[in-house]
Design an enzyme around this catalytic site. Sequence first.
Site, PDB file in Angstrom:
ATOM      1  N   GLY A  31       0.791  -1.232   0.000  1.00 33.84           N
ATOM      2  CA  GLY A  31       0.000   0.000   0.000  1.00 33.84           C
ATOM      3  C   GLY A  31       0.820   1.277   0.000  1.00 33.84           C
ATOM      4  CG  ASN A  33       2.257   3.282  -5.718  1.00 34.16           C
ATOM      5  OD1 ASN A  33       2.697   4.274  -6.264  1.00 34.16           O
ATOM      6  ND2 ASN A  33       2.860   2.098  -5.776  1.00 34.16           N
ATOM      7  NE  ARG A  84      -9.185 -14.548 -13.489  1.00 32.35           N
ATOM      8  CZ  ARG A  84      -8.104 -14.264 -12.768  1.00 32.35           C
ATOM      9  NH1 ARG A  84      -8.027 -13.136 -12.093  1.00 32.35           N
ATOM     10  NH2 ARG A  84      -7.104 -15.088 -12.705  1.00 32.35           N
ATOM     11  CG  MET A 109      -0.450  -7.657  -6.988  1.00 33.06           C
ATOM     12  SD  MET A 109       0.248  -6.681  -8.344  1.00 33.06           S
ATOM     13  CE  MET A 109       1.395  -7.868  -9.010  1.00 33.06           C
ATOM     14  CB  ILE A 111      -6.241 -10.847 -14.358  1.00 35.55           C
ATOM     15  CG1 ILE A 111      -4.718 -10.892 -14.476  1.00 35.55           C
ATOM     16  CG2 ILE A 111      -6.891 -10.620 -15.720  1.00 35.55           C
ATOM     17  CD1 ILE A 111      -4.194 -12.036 -15.306  1.00 35.55           C
ATOM     18  CG  HIS A 128       2.823  -2.392 -15.335  1.00 38.37           C
ATOM     19  ND1 HIS A 128       2.417  -3.624 -14.855  1.00 38.37           N
ATOM     20  CD2 HIS A 128       3.858  -2.630 -16.166  1.00 38.37           C
ATOM     21  CE1 HIS A 128       3.182  -4.563 -15.383  1.00 38.37           C
ATOM     22  NE2 HIS A 128       4.065  -3.996 -16.172  1.00 38.37           N
ATOM     23  CD  GLU A 162      -3.553  -4.616 -25.279  1.00 44.09           C
ATOM     24  OE1 GLU A 162      -2.370  -4.863 -25.528  1.00 44.09           O
ATOM     25  OE2 GLU A 162      -4.201  -3.693 -25.814  1.00 44.09           O
ATOM     26  CD  GLN A 190       7.258   0.230  -4.345  1.00 41.69           C
ATOM     27  OE1 GLN A 190       7.671   0.421  -3.214  1.00 41.69           O
ATOM     28  NE2 GLN A 190       6.151  -0.433  -4.596  1.00 41.69           N
ATOM     29  CD  GLN A 192      11.534   9.067  -9.768  1.00 36.91           C
ATOM     30  OE1 GLN A 192      10.856   9.942 -10.309  1.00 36.91           O
ATOM     31  NE2 GLN A 192      12.467   9.341  -8.884  1.00 36.91           N
TER      32      GLN A 192
HETATM   33  C1  GAR Z   1       3.957  -1.249  -7.167  1.00 33.51           C
HETATM   34  O1  GAR Z   1       5.326  -1.206  -7.387  1.00 33.51           O
HETATM   35  C2  GAR Z   1       3.209  -1.345  -8.472  1.00 33.51           C
HETATM   36  O2  GAR Z   1       3.891  -0.760  -9.526  1.00 33.51           O
HETATM   37  C3  GAR Z   1       3.089  -2.822  -8.651  1.00 33.51           C
HETATM   38  O3  GAR Z   1       2.894  -3.339  -7.365  1.00 33.51           O
HETATM   39  C4  GAR Z   1       3.568  -2.523  -6.432  1.00 33.51           C
HETATM   40  C5  GAR Z   1       2.639  -2.269  -5.281  1.00 33.51           C
HETATM   41  O4  GAR Z   1       3.300  -1.603  -4.256  1.00 33.51           O
HETATM   42  N1  GAR Z   1       1.998  -3.145  -9.505  1.00 33.51           N
HETATM   43  C6  GAR Z   1       2.001  -4.143 -10.373  1.00 33.51           C
HETATM   44  O5  GAR Z   1       2.928  -4.903 -10.498  1.00 33.51           O
HETATM   45  C7  GAR Z   1       0.736  -4.268 -11.189  1.00 33.51           C
HETATM   46  N2  GAR Z   1       0.944  -5.138 -12.309  1.00 33.51           N
HETATM   47  P1  GAR Z   1       2.491  -0.869  -3.107  1.00 33.51           P
HETATM   48  O6  GAR Z   1       1.459  -1.861  -2.589  1.00 33.51           O
HETATM   49  O7  GAR Z   1       3.524  -0.569  -2.067  1.00 33.51           O
HETATM   50  O8  GAR Z   1       1.856   0.360  -3.693  1.00 33.51           O
END
Ligand code: GAR
Length: 232
Positions: A31, A33, A84, A109, A111, A128, A162, A190, A192
């Site tokens: 978490g 981000n 799903r 994470m 799909i 991403h 997609e 991260q 960035q």
């Molecule tokens: C982040 O680095 C994000 O770019 C990646 O998961 C991490 C989550 O970190 N996302 C993916 O790989 C999506 N395909 P966080 O939980 O600390 O934000």
Amino acid sequence: MIDSSSSSSEPGSEFTPEDKPRVVVLISGSGSNMEAIAEQIKNDVIDADLVAVISNKPEAAGIQKAQDRNIDTQIVDHRQFASREEFDAAMIRMIDGYRPDLIVLAGFMRILTPYFVRHYLGQLLNIHPSLLPSYPGLQTHQRALAAGDANHGATVHFVTEELDGGPNVIQAVVPILDGDDEISLQKRVQIQEHIIYPIAVKWFVEGRLSMQNGVATLDNKTLPLSGLQLSS
Ligand code: GAR
């Protein structure tokens, strides 16, 4: 199936001023981000309400971090659903209860089904860890290192059906340094991510950023295919 033993009662029952855009963040992990966005909302850099953080994993560390910030949290555990489609239907019920204007995928994470994506088309952002369209999917840092790339980075993009393929909004370019390994590279990327994701959320909630007909526009101008690029 849906654990509401979280920091609040009913989804959407909390008071928020109606005039602020409502943001729901979906996570599966640490978490960071989500926190970067929450911090800028708290500091009024982003004028929005972060109305809920929802995880598909009960053990996601980001849930505690959200609760520490008094943000409403919910768990919709994907392991409790037979398909799903059923999981996504439960997610939609939970998310819609918060009447969001924007749904932010921040290390979520799973799909998503086309049904889910269509339901929120134009309101779904993802981050991403690569310079999309390079390296959709997993193990992006490892793949960029193995390819001997000069640069790596992260991309915020609109979500379409997609996988990792929707139009780019903003990218952070991170040079790969001699001696970099997956961990060192991931750490710099991260840092960035925590800069570019709040920027994209701010643009969206200010009504400056949108997606129409599969094209991302900022201030009514089509964004380049890479998205706006920041170099570090
Ligand atoms: C982040 O680095 C994000 O770019 C990646 O998961 C991490 C989550 O970190 N996302 C993916 O790989 C999506 N395909 P966080 O939980 O600390 O934000």
